[in-house]
Write an enzyme that holds these catalytic residues in place. Sequence first.
Site, short mmCIF file in Angstrom:
data_model
loop_
_atom_site.label_atom_id
_atom_site.label_comp_id
_atom_site.label_asym_id
_atom_site.label_seq_id
_atom_site.Cartn_x
_atom_site.Cartn_y
_atom_site.Cartn_z
N GLY A 38 0.96 -1.25 -0.17
CA GLY A 38 -0.30 -0.19 0.11
C GLY A 38 0.79 1.03 0.08
O GLY A 38 0.50 2.12 -0.64
N HIS A 39 1.81 1.19 1.07
CA HIS A 39 3.20 2.34 1.18
C HIS A 39 3.13 2.81 -0.72
O HIS A 39 3.72 3.89 -1.32
CB HIS A 39 3.83 2.27 2.45
CG HIS A 39 3.25 2.65 2.90
ND1 HIS A 39 3.21 1.57 4.01
CD2 HIS A 39 2.88 3.30 3.80
CE1 HIS A 39 2.93 1.21 4.88
NE2 HIS A 39 2.31 3.08 5.55
N GLY A 150 -2.85 8.64 1.55
CA GLY A 150 -4.02 6.79 1.34
C GLY A 150 -5.21 7.30 2.12
O GLY A 150 -5.49 8.14 3.21
#
Length: 289
Positions: A38-39, A150
């Site tokens: 995700g990062h 995010g």
Amino acid sequence: MPLTTVHTVADLRATVAKWRADGLRVALVPTMGALHDGHISLTKLARTHADRVIVSVFVNPTQFGPNEDFSAYPRTLPNDQKLLDEAGVDLCFAPSVDEMYPDGFATKVHVDGAMTNVLCGAARPGHFDGVAQVVTKLLLQALPDCAIFGQKDYQQLMVIHRFCADLNIPVEVIGADIMREDDGLAMSSRNRYLTSREREIAPILNRVLTDITQKAATGANIGPLLAKGREAILSAGFDPIEYLEIRDAHTLDLVTQTVMKPARIFVAARLGKARLIDNQAIRPANIAG
Ligand code: PAF
């Protein structure tokens, strides 16, 4: 170019100053480390907006409550650096707590109002003060052109938009889509707290949100949908559910009847040692946007 890591604000600023002198655009991706795909997707998005990408890795003590997981939070800097290097990130900024909060530090950043009192703000008193404080510092330290966050922490993103606008911080704040595992579980550093049995159960959160989203988007009354969703989450083994709510996508005001405007469903629930959060956009079928 291999990844460079700096630990002080002076070194961060010296690097950014050189880039600025060359007329380069700079993006910042603030993180608390324990990096996952995700990062990495945030760094890829950052790269589409800038010539140089900085990732900060700092487990910020001021956004954790006294009984939260600050000491247990995974700290994996060498592995984070490897992942950032492979992802082509230019600079890792990994300050110490003393560098960020030296002796005598006394300044708070507080975003007032409903936006910080509901959802995670209600469940984690003081959390958004800590986030606002550290993100303000990181933005002023790096002074990037843009910063990427995010949407899994959607409320956090709204709070950051608010204080950047209020304080005239000259940075474009960009929200990135939630990255999910193949079974729908939102990627999170805290997923590593899950046992293998809990990991099997965890995707139910996303399934419940998807089901409610689809029905709410076509005008169903949300009371019974949420009640059924809560039942499904609890019977899967989550306990407690901190919140399962539908809120206006911009103001975060509670929606109680039917969804008429762009909204979002939010959940936070505990599974074993992990506190998991997730959210999804609800776009009413008769409204674009
Ligand atoms: O979302 C996070 O990881 C943190 O809240 C942030 C934005 C890096 C601030 O510590």
